[in-house]
Design a protein around this motif. Structure first.
Motif, mmCIF file in Angstrom:
data_model
loop_
_atom_site.group_PDB
_atom_site.id
_atom_site.type_symbol
_atom_site.label_atom_id
_atom_site.label_comp_id
_atom_site.label_asym_id
_atom_site.label_seq_id
_atom_site.Cartn_x
_atom_site.Cartn_y
_atom_site.Cartn_z
ATOM 1 N N THR A 8 26.553 32.755 -11.551
ATOM 2 C CA THR A 8 25.520 33.734 -11.209
ATOM 3 C C THR A 8 25.768 35.053 -11.926
ATOM 4 O O THR A 8 24.834 35.682 -12.446
ATOM 5 C CB THR A 8 25.490 33.967 -9.688
ATOM 6 O OG1 THR A 8 25.262 32.717 -9.031
ATOM 7 C CG2 THR A 8 24.404 34.944 -9.305
ATOM 8 N N ARG B 73 16.574 41.870 -12.768
ATOM 9 C CA ARG B 73 17.207 42.016 -14.074
ATOM 10 C C ARG B 73 16.161 42.054 -15.188
ATOM 11 O O ARG B 73 16.258 42.860 -16.124
ATOM 12 C CB ARG B 73 18.187 40.855 -14.308
ATOM 13 C CG ARG B 73 18.794 40.777 -15.688
ATOM 14 C CD ARG B 73 19.517 42.054 -16.112
ATOM 15 N NE ARG B 73 20.716 42.311 -15.369
ATOM 16 C CZ ARG B 73 20.993 43.473 -14.779
ATOM 17 N NH1 ARG B 73 20.146 44.483 -14.849
ATOM 18 N NH2 ARG B 73 22.116 43.653 -14.132
ATOM 19 N N ALA C 253 22.863 36.442 -14.677
ATOM 20 C CA ALA C 253 22.046 37.628 -14.406
ATOM 21 C C ALA C 253 22.688 38.922 -14.895
ATOM 22 O O ALA C 253 22.130 40.001 -14.662
ATOM 23 C CB ALA C 253 21.769 37.726 -12.905
ATOM 24 N N ASP D 189 17.366 37.756 -10.632
ATOM 25 C CA ASP D 189 16.845 37.449 -11.968
ATOM 26 C C ASP D 189 15.585 38.264 -12.253
ATOM 27 O O ASP D 189 15.403 38.786 -13.368
ATOM 28 C CB ASP D 189 16.546 35.958 -12.085
ATOM 29 C CG ASP D 189 17.803 35.097 -12.046
ATOM 30 O OD1 ASP D 189 18.898 35.638 -12.321
ATOM 31 O OD2 ASP D 189 17.700 33.904 -11.737
#
Length: 399
Positions: free
Chosen positions: A344, A315, A348, A312
């Motif tokens: 997930t 990203r 993300a 995360d």
């Protein structure tokens, strides 16, 4: 890694020739078929019978009317790659000057003229390796597309590279390179959070999966940075780690310990990356470490706080970077694993997710699901095999 690959192994007169019997065995263990070619000097160090035994093939010790050099390394010849290991300074210089006075140099000239890939693993004393003429010869031969496996400079000697390094570069030279020009970052291993100066909170990750992925990406042409955490508790035969500060032949290593260090090192190297494969088992919790050893024999309460989610965070910092995630579960239920992986993947914005059962940590074999947005494929087998599937899928993503 070398399944179906024909390797012609050229052996020259360095004392490192004593290692070629085991090198031939290792090439064959990795799937290659091997035939040896020896100079006269090499035969004074290792008997041709030893390489005949190791390769289970006749050894070329002279060029005869059968034109063995053409049969092995010529256009449409037997070899997929010509490996010279070890290569002396004398041999490198002769190849640079197109001098053909040994079976090995004659095969090298033939291979270069026929566009057969050539890999050279030099071995000599360090002053010879540092000679301007030798360095110039290496640079010239490299400019022709020949791959050099850098020697290990130790104890005043430029020692032949490790078998792992040679095998990786042979595989890279012999195969397709769909990841050529790409910089791939791979995270692997566990993270460790200090409880006090002695105790840590960690997990059972061995780092084997991530190292296999790094190798697979390198073999397919990528430049690889490996952000490597610690290795969790395993029996000693399985729990080997990469020493701090060391390099491995297929990647530049960034050694880290805590989840925070893993995140910052990964974010830094991802600034120049084309893709990230997040295979590390990053701890979900951290705590404020005691500056002194906590004495045993007392009841103890530890307060944990969550660690940031690496994918995360990456990203957020790198919105367009293709990321491959890993999701370890303990349910053993494929449907539940796919559902968790897709959550997930969507959260993300991942390229795909590799979902596996946590029971494979530390083992050589694995079972996993490669989960994409609209489908999922099951894999069962070695971690090297799964790594090949992941690298192939990543190449498709980067196309």
């Amino acid at each position: 890694m070398l399944e179906g690959v024909n390797v012609a192994l050229g052996v020259t007169g360095s004392i490192a020739a004593v290692k070629t019997v085991e090198l031939a065995h290792e090439l064959r263990r990795r799937g290659a078929t091997v035939r040896a070619v020896m100079t006269g000097s090499a035969q004074g160090i290792v008997h041709p019978w030893a390489l005949e035994f190791a390769t289970e093939s006749d050894v070329v010790t002279e060029i005869t009317g059968r034109v063995e050099h053409v049969e092995l390394c010529g256009t449409d010849g037997w070899a997929d790659v010509f490996l010279i290991a070890p290569a002396t300074a004398n041999t490198v210089g002769k190849i640079a000057g197109a001098v053909d006075d040994t079976p090995v140099t004659t095969c090298a000239t033939t291979a270069l003229g026929a566009d057969t890939p050539v890999v050279i693993a030099p071995a000599m004393h360090e002053p010879m390796y540092d000679h301007p003429g030798v360095l110039e010869a290496i640079e010239r031969v490299e400019s022709w597309g020949v791959a050099f496996v850098d020697p290990r400079v130790e104890e005043g000697k430029a020692k032949i590279a490790t078998e792992e390094a040679i095998v990786c570069d042979v595989a890279r030279a012999a195969g397709d390179r769909p990841l050529a020009g790409e910089h791939v970052v791979v995270t692997t291993g566990a993270t460790s959070e200090a409880i006090d100066p002695i105790r840590v909170l960690t997990n059972r990750s061995s780092g084997k999966m991530g190292r296999a992925i790094a190798r697979a990406c390198y073999v397919r042409g990528a430049t690889v940075t490996l952000v490597h955490g610690v290795v969790g508790p395993h029996p000693i035969a399985q729990g080997t780690s990469i020493p701090v500060g060391s390099e491995i032949p297929y990647a530049v290593v960034r050694q880290v310990e805590s989840a925070a260090e893993m995140l910052e090192a990964t974010a830094e190297v991802c600034a120049t990356a084309d893709a990230l494969v997040s295979a590390a088992a990053i701890g979900d919790y951290t705590l404020e470490a005691s500056p002194e050893k906590i004495r045993s024999g007392q009841e103890l309460t530890l307060e944990f706080g969550p660690t940031p989610k690496l994918i995360d965070e990456i990203r957020d910092r790198h919105p367009d970077l293709p990321i491959v995630g890993f999701k370890a579960e303990t349910s053993g239920d494929d449907g539940a694993m796919i559902e968790a992986a897709r959550e997930t993947l969507e959260r993300a914005g991942l390229a795909f997710v590799v979902a596996n059962d946590a029971s494979v940590m530390g083992s050589e074999e694995t079972a996993a699901l490669l989960v994409h947005a609209n489908d999922a494929a099951r894999y069962t087998g070695s971690k090297d095999g799964l790594a090949a599937e992941i690298a192939a899928s990543l190449a498709v993503v980067l196309e």
